[in-house]
Every structure is written in C-alpha cells, then in structure tokens.
Design a protein around this motif. Sequence first.
Motif, PDB file in Angstrom:
ATOM      1  N   ASN A 164       0.815  -1.222   0.000  1.00 42.12           N
ATOM      2  CA  ASN A 164       0.000   0.000   0.000  1.00 42.12           C
ATOM      3  C   ASN A 164       0.844   1.266   0.000  1.00 42.12           C
ATOM      4  N   GLU A 168       0.758   4.145  -2.870  1.00 40.58           N
ATOM      5  CA  GLU A 168       0.425   5.528  -2.533  1.00 40.58           C
ATOM      6  C   GLU A 168       1.536   6.474  -2.960  1.00 40.58           C
ATOM      7  N   ARG A 174      -6.495   4.008  -2.812  1.00 36.63           N
ATOM      8  CA  ARG A 174      -7.361   2.848  -2.599  1.00 36.63           C
ATOM      9  C   ARG A 174      -8.810   3.298  -2.520  1.00 36.63           C
ATOM     10  N   TRP A 200      -7.416   0.242  -6.902  1.00 35.59           N
ATOM     11  CA  TRP A 200      -6.624   1.450  -6.679  1.00 35.59           C
ATOM     12  C   TRP A 200      -6.625   2.245  -7.970  1.00 35.59           C
TER      13      TRP A 200
END
Length: 206
Positions: A164, A168, A174, A200
């Motif tokens: 994640n 990002e 997300r 995403w």
Amino acid sequence: MLGKSDDAMNDLQLITRQGRAIAPHLHALARLRIQVFHDYPYLYEGDLDYEADYLGRYADNPASLFVLAFDGERLVGASTGQPLVNEVEAFRQPFETAGIAPIGVFYYGESVLLHDYRGQGIGKAFMQTREAHAKARGFETAAFCAVEREVDHPDKPPAYAPLNGFWESQGYQRYPNLRARFAWKDRGHDQETEKTLVFWLKPLTS
C-alpha cells in the motif's frame, strides 16, 4: 536499461511488447505468474490451462501492453495492462456500477517480480511505463486491483508487509467501495473460493 546496484544486475533489461508480439514469451510469463502468485497474499495454486486462457486474451488484444524485465535471457519480472473495456465483466462491472465509464480507464493486469530482483526500482519502472503508455493514448485513469485477505489469515507470513505504501507513493489511491470478486484455488486446497479484490486508481489528467 535499468539502473543496477551490483554486478549481478548488469544484464537487466526492460522491454515492452503489445498484442501477439508477446508470443515468444508466453510460456515463461505463465511460469513466472504461477511462481510469484504462489506466495501470500495470492496463494495461487497454479493452473496452466487458466494461464493460457488469461494470457491469451491479452495476447489477442493489439491494445494490450506487456512490460518485461530480463536478466540476460531469463524473464525475472513482468507487468501487463489493457483498456478496461477489454477486460472481463468481473473487473468492468464495479466501475459501471460506480458510474465510472470503463472507456476512459487503462487497467493494470498484474506486476510480478522474483524476490531476488525486488528493491531495485523495477516495480516503479513497471508503473511508470504503463502509466506513460496509458497517458499517450488518452486514458483518463489508471487502475489495478489487489487481493485483500483477513488480517489473521493463517498463511500470512510474520514479516509480511502490504504494498500500500509503495502504491500511494506512486500516486494511487485505494477505493474501498470499488471491489471485485474473483475465484481461484488456494495452494493446498481442492476447490476454488471467491476472493475480494479492491481497486486502486490514479487520475492521468491534470
């Protein structure tokens, strides 16, 4: 050529192919997918018949994209993409339900890389190459989905860390309400079970 940090990476090359130009590499790509997805969180048991069908759909689409990483002649990593309108209904439907037109979305199929080649910037290069491809063709959004397992899944390695933070850092967000259900056979299991995959997204237009 990608940048390397040691002599073992001197032969690493990143190449792109579209549609049927991937044909010479399909068998190696199928084996790579099975090997990488065998690990948590996908726990994919591996099915060459499924691989042939899945990769064949991408190979038959002239609008698809394959980004391949080679160490010499060995395929060590790969990522794919194609317009979302060419994807299966399970991946199109969540967007349609959310009022997002699939015609404007470029979908990333997967990104797989052998353990020994991680941490060298290859994953970032995969993202950037697909994003540049999508932008050049006028897509408004890039999207991919990732499986989400239970927090206390029994096969979760103690040191496992999700990607994640990396996603990002590349500008992807997300969308917990944008999700798909897809079935495959977990390693060590006899039957397929449905999994939840969350999307995403990243806007490609300013």
